[in-house]
Scaffold this motif. Structure first.
Motif, PDB file in Angstrom:
ATOM      1  N   GLY A 101       0.791  -1.221   0.000  1.00 51.56           N
ATOM      2  CA  GLY A 101       0.000   0.000   0.000  1.00 51.56           C
ATOM      3  C   GLY A 101       0.822   1.269   0.000  1.00 51.56           C
ATOM      4  N   ALA A 102       2.138   1.173   0.285  1.00 50.54           N
ATOM      5  CA  ALA A 102       2.998   2.354   0.190  1.00 50.54           C
ATOM      6  C   ALA A 102       3.087   2.813  -1.259  1.00 50.54           C
ATOM      7  CB  ALA A 102       4.384   2.031   0.739  1.00 50.54           C
ATOM      8  N   LYS A 103       3.402   4.077  -1.438  1.00 53.72           N
ATOM      9  CA  LYS A 103       3.526   4.631  -2.786  1.00 53.72           C
ATOM     10  C   LYS A 103       4.895   5.268  -2.952  1.00 53.72           C
ATOM     11  CE  LYS A 103      -1.432   5.462  -3.277  1.00 53.72           C
ATOM     12  NZ  LYS A 103      -1.594   4.242  -4.095  1.00 53.72           N
ATOM     13  N   LEU A 104       5.465   5.091  -4.134  1.00 60.28           N
ATOM     14  CA  LEU A 104       6.785   5.628  -4.441  1.00 60.28           C
ATOM     15  C   LEU A 104       6.732   6.464  -5.698  1.00 60.28           C
ATOM     16  CD1 LEU A 104       9.925   5.697  -4.048  1.00 60.28           C
ATOM     17  CD2 LEU A 104      10.020   3.699  -5.538  1.00 60.28           C
ATOM     18  N   SER A 105       7.314   7.650  -5.635  1.00 64.49           N
ATOM     19  CA  SER A 105       7.519   8.494  -6.811  1.00 64.49           C
ATOM     20  C   SER A 105       9.004   8.809  -6.915  1.00 64.49           C
ATOM     21  CB  SER A 105       6.722   9.794  -6.699  1.00 64.49           C
ATOM     22  OG  SER A 105       5.337   9.544  -6.638  1.00 64.49           O
ATOM     23  N   ILE A 106       9.546   8.703  -8.122  1.00 62.62           N
ATOM     24  CA  ILE A 106      10.969   8.981  -8.345  1.00 62.62           C
ATOM     25  C   ILE A 106      11.092  10.224  -9.212  1.00 62.62           C
ATOM     26  CG2 ILE A 106      13.156   8.096  -9.231  1.00 62.62           C
ATOM     27  CD1 ILE A 106      12.103   5.281  -8.815  1.00 62.62           C
ATOM     28  N   TYR A 107      11.981  11.116  -8.814  1.00 62.05           N
ATOM     29  CA  TYR A 107      12.236  12.350  -9.558  1.00 62.05           C
ATOM     30  C   TYR A 107      13.719  12.445  -9.872  1.00 62.05           C
ATOM     31  CZ  TYR A 107       7.678  13.699  -7.635  1.00 62.05           C
ATOM     32  OH  TYR A 107       6.357  13.732  -7.286  1.00 62.05           O
ATOM     33  N   GLU A 108      14.051  12.837 -11.080  1.00 64.46           N
ATOM     34  CA  GLU A 108      15.437  13.198 -11.372  1.00 64.46           C
ATOM     35  C   GLU A 108      15.702  14.553 -10.749  1.00 64.46           C
ATOM     36  OE1 GLU A 108      18.498  14.021 -15.109  1.00 64.46           O
ATOM     37  OE2 GLU A 108      16.614  12.933 -15.473  1.00 64.46           O
ATOM     38  N   THR A 109      16.895  14.713 -10.168  1.00 62.88           N
ATOM     39  CA  THR A 109      17.208  15.956  -9.471  1.00 62.88           C
ATOM     40  C   THR A 109      18.456  16.622 -10.040  1.00 62.88           C
ATOM     41  OG1 THR A 109      18.538  14.825  -7.789  1.00 62.88           O
ATOM     42  CG2 THR A 109      16.180  15.121  -7.329  1.00 62.88           C
ATOM     43  N   TYR A 165      18.781  10.958  -8.245  1.00 69.56           N
ATOM     44  CA  TYR A 165      17.344  10.772  -8.073  1.00 69.56           C
ATOM     45  C   TYR A 165      16.908  11.015  -6.633  1.00 69.56           C
ATOM     46  CZ  TYR A 165      17.480   8.518 -12.659  1.00 69.56           C
ATOM     47  OH  TYR A 165      17.652   8.257 -14.000  1.00 69.56           O
ATOM     48  N   GLU A 166      15.674  11.478  -6.523  1.00 67.85           N
ATOM     49  CA  GLU A 166      14.964  11.558  -5.249  1.00 67.85           C
ATOM     50  C   GLU A 166      13.869  10.496  -5.258  1.00 67.85           C
ATOM     51  OE1 GLU A 166      11.419  14.181  -3.179  1.00 67.85           O
ATOM     52  OE2 GLU A 166      12.629  15.109  -4.760  1.00 67.85           O
ATOM     53  N   PHE A 167      13.798   9.722  -4.179  1.00 66.50           N
ATOM     54  CA  PHE A 167      12.765   8.706  -4.016  1.00 66.50           C
ATOM     55  C   PHE A 167      11.812   9.209  -2.924  1.00 66.50           C
ATOM     56  CE2 PHE A 167      16.567   6.710  -5.578  1.00 66.50           C
ATOM     57  CZ  PHE A 167      16.142   5.733  -6.470  1.00 66.50           C
ATOM     58  N   GLU A 168      10.572   9.500  -3.304  1.00 63.76           N
ATOM     59  CA  GLU A 168       9.588   9.990  -2.346  1.00 63.76           C
ATOM     60  C   GLU A 168       8.649   8.846  -1.954  1.00 63.76           C
ATOM     61  OE1 GLU A 168       6.878  13.892  -2.342  1.00 63.76           O
ATOM     62  OE2 GLU A 168       6.006  12.234  -3.517  1.00 63.76           O
ATOM     63  N   LEU A 169       8.679   8.489  -0.671  1.00 64.76           N
ATOM     64  CA  LEU A 169       7.863   7.391  -0.148  1.00 64.76           C
ATOM     65  C   LEU A 169       6.746   7.940   0.725  1.00 64.76           C
ATOM     66  CD1 LEU A 169      10.438   4.676   1.004  1.00 64.76           C
ATOM     67  CD2 LEU A 169       8.612   4.351  -0.656  1.00 64.76           C
ATOM     68  N   THR A 170       5.535   7.443   0.491  1.00 59.13           N
ATOM     69  CA  THR A 170       4.410   7.783   1.351  1.00 59.13           C
ATOM     70  C   THR A 170       3.714   6.495   1.770  1.00 59.13           C
ATOM     71  OG1 THR A 170       2.911   8.053  -0.532  1.00 59.13           O
ATOM     72  CG2 THR A 170       4.061  10.028   0.256  1.00 59.13           C
ATOM     73  N   ARG A 198      13.867  17.919 -11.421  1.00 58.75           N
ATOM     74  CA  ARG A 198      13.907  18.300 -12.838  1.00 58.75           C
ATOM     75  C   ARG A 198      12.602  17.842 -13.503  1.00 58.75           C
ATOM     76  NH1 ARG A 198      19.058  19.021 -15.538  1.00 58.75           N
ATOM     77  NH2 ARG A 198      20.775  19.136 -14.049  1.00 58.75           N
ATOM     78  N   GLY A 199      11.516  18.471 -13.130  1.00 56.68           N
ATOM     79  CA  GLY A 199      10.251  18.149 -13.768  1.00 56.68           C
ATOM     80  C   GLY A 199       9.439  17.122 -12.993  1.00 56.68           C
ATOM     81  N   ALA A 200       8.508  16.504 -13.714  1.00 60.12           N
ATOM     82  CA  ALA A 200       7.562  15.564 -13.114  1.00 60.12           C
ATOM     83  C   ALA A 200       8.245  14.242 -12.767  1.00 60.12           C
ATOM     84  CB  ALA A 200       6.402  15.316 -14.070  1.00 60.12           C
ATOM     85  N   ALA A 201       7.513  13.402 -12.023  1.00 60.08           N
ATOM     86  CA  ALA A 201       8.036  12.093 -11.635  1.00 60.08           C
ATOM     87  C   ALA A 201       8.366  11.268 -12.869  1.00 60.08           C
ATOM     88  CB  ALA A 201       7.031  11.366 -10.762  1.00 60.08           C
ATOM     89  N   VAL A 202       9.503  10.577 -12.829  1.00 56.95           N
ATOM     90  CA  VAL A 202       9.912   9.709 -13.937  1.00 56.95           C
ATOM     91  C   VAL A 202       9.493   8.264 -13.705  1.00 56.95           C
ATOM     92  CG1 VAL A 202      11.825  11.180 -14.668  1.00 56.95           C
ATOM     93  CG2 VAL A 202      12.208   9.462 -12.864  1.00 56.95           C
ATOM     94  N   HIS A 203       9.011   7.980 -12.492  1.00 55.75           N
ATOM     95  CA  HIS A 203       8.496   6.635 -12.184  1.00 55.75           C
ATOM     96  C   HIS A 203       7.594   6.736 -10.969  1.00 55.75           C
ATOM     97  CE1 HIS A 203       8.499   2.213 -11.858  1.00 55.75           C
ATOM     98  NE2 HIS A 203       8.601   2.395 -10.550  1.00 55.75           N
TER      99      HIS A 203
END
Length: 438
Positions: A274-282, A316-321, A290-295
């Motif tokens: 149920g966790a969610k991950l978004s990856i952003y290039e930084t 990359y930045e990995f955003e976990l919720t 650098r813009g929207a999530a790449v994954h």
């Protein structure tokens, strides 16, 4: 023995107390970079990686020596069935060495393991004081280690079977092989364990100056010693870079017990469904996205968050919720090669942390911070909280609270590896994590 006889043997890497397979990431890269087939390099995640306080008493969220050995045995059986090989090589760190020894000596693994390499093993305990928690698997005076260390022949060897054994230890910088009990809550009291505690009589015992407890397995020097032992010659490369890479891993949760083991929290290696991950290039200079999530992905029952086709030149930045956790922003330096063990877990915020503007965690999973040895800087400061000159290396994670309200860049540098991230508002449930790879 030549590499021609060994390069196609599967290797199983066994992590330590409270850890996961993710710590082997750079070691696997080094083996791959020197020609070992990637499909023969296997890691394992112990579901409950922390040892029990008393091995003979069930304890929620923790594993016994018997359970630990069974996880390893099942993994070896699966790898042999998958590869068709007759033997494996086992490489373990810290508590992983206990499972390796138990499996080979007591669990029927002697004929199935050609080589065993143990870095930072707690072979003679983190303390060996009779009567002081003898039921712990880490007590040198306890039953578990005493039976493993009982002489196996007239020479008094502590190793068993036809397996070839090697240990790797620090000269004096391993937090769990110290004459004084500072790192185990016994400052000023003798542990009855020396710097040579990780050695095994009868094994090839390698001493590498100044490395810390985790670096006995995860450092370039430890890899070089292991590769030399297995092949008879030095490796040609450290880590070679791939241009196009694929990343994957699992998202794990935290246990309910707030006590921490070794470097952070009471942990398990169970999928955080149920966790969610978004990856952003930084931007490598600022940490800005650098813009929207790449994954993006939602974590299902198998725990995996990928695969993700990445660029080895990008940060990359990995955003976990996840429910019950802080929104965790993990910043990593570029990944040199593909990996399927980029594991991560979200953090929790204590009530006191929410009163500050932002909280930054700087962590080094594959080693410790050592003011006597390392060139390091966090947010422009060379004085790292809790890390002082004159003491052995024993801290792998530090936290700093920041009072500035606007979001800004925060930088960390450790022996040449540089990280840039952004601060996030703790009052709104966010945490910044700067995670070193090397």
């Amino acid at each position: 023995m030549s590499i021609q006889n060994l390069q196609y043997k599967p290797v199983v890497f066994v992590h330590g107390n409270g850890d996961s397979a993710a710590l082997w990431l750079t070691t696997v890269w080094r083996f791959e970079s020197n020609g070992w087939p990637a499909n023969l390099l296997h890691t394992m995640d112990v579901p409950y990686p922390l040892a029990r306080d008393a091995d003979d008493k069930p304890q929620a969220g923790r594993s016994s020596t018997a359970e630990h050995m069974q996880v390893l045995k099942d993994k070896v059986d699966a790898v042999l069935a998958q590869t068709g090989a007759k033997q494996v090589i086992l490489i373990g760190n810290s508590r992983g060495g206990n499972a390796i020894r138990n499996y080979i000596c007591n669990g029927g693994g002697a004929q199935r393991v050609s080589h065993a390499i143990i870095g930072g093993g707690t072979h003679h305990g983190v303390q060996a004081i009779p009567g002081l928690n003898d039921a712990s698997e880490f007590s040198g005076a306890g039953l578990f280690l005493k039976q493993l260390n009982a002489p196996k022949n007239s020479q008094g060897d502590e190793i068993c079977g036809p397996t070839q054994w090697m240990t790797i230890r620090s000269d004096n910088n391993d937090k769990y092989a110290q004459p004084d009990g500072l790192w185990i809550g016994m400052k000023g009291r003798a542990t009855m364990v020396g710097f040579d505690g990780p050695e095994l009589k009868g094994a090839l015992n390698v001493v590498i100056p100044k490395i810390d407890h985790r670096e006995t397995s995860f450092s370039p020097a430890a890899f070089e010693a292991s590769y030399q032992f297995l092949t008879g010659h030095a490796p040609m490369h450290n880590i070679t870079t791939q241009s196009q890479i694929e990343l994957n891993g699992k998202v794990f949760g935290l246990g309910v017990n707030p006590l921490q083991a070794d470097s952070g929290n009471f942990v398990n290696n169970l999928p955080l469904q149920g966790a969610k991950l978004s990856i952003y290039e930084t931007d490598t200079h600022t940490g800005q996205r650098r813009g929207a999530a790449v994954h993006q992905s939602s974590i299902s029952s198998d725990g995996h968050w990928g695969p993700f086709k990445a660029n080895s030149r990008a940060a990359y930045e990995f955003e976990l919720t996840a429910d019950g956790y802080a929104t965790t922003h993990i910043y990593r330096s570029p990944f040199a090669r593909s990996s399927n063990i980029v594991h991560m877990r979200p953090e929790r915020l204590a009530a006191s942390d929410r009163t500050t503007q932002s909280l930054v965690i700087w962590t080094r999973p594959r080693g410790y911070f050592d003011a006597n040895r390392d060139a390091m800087m966090l947010d422009g400061k060379t004085d790292i909280p809790g890390v002082a000159k004159g003491m052995s290396a024993g801290i792998s994670s530090v936290r700093i609270r920041m009072d500035e309200s606007p979001q800004r860049s925060v930088a960390a540098e450790f022996n040449g590896e540089q990280l840039k991230g952004l601060t996030w508002p703790a009052s709104q449930g966010h945490i910044t994590v700067l995670e070193l790879t090397y």
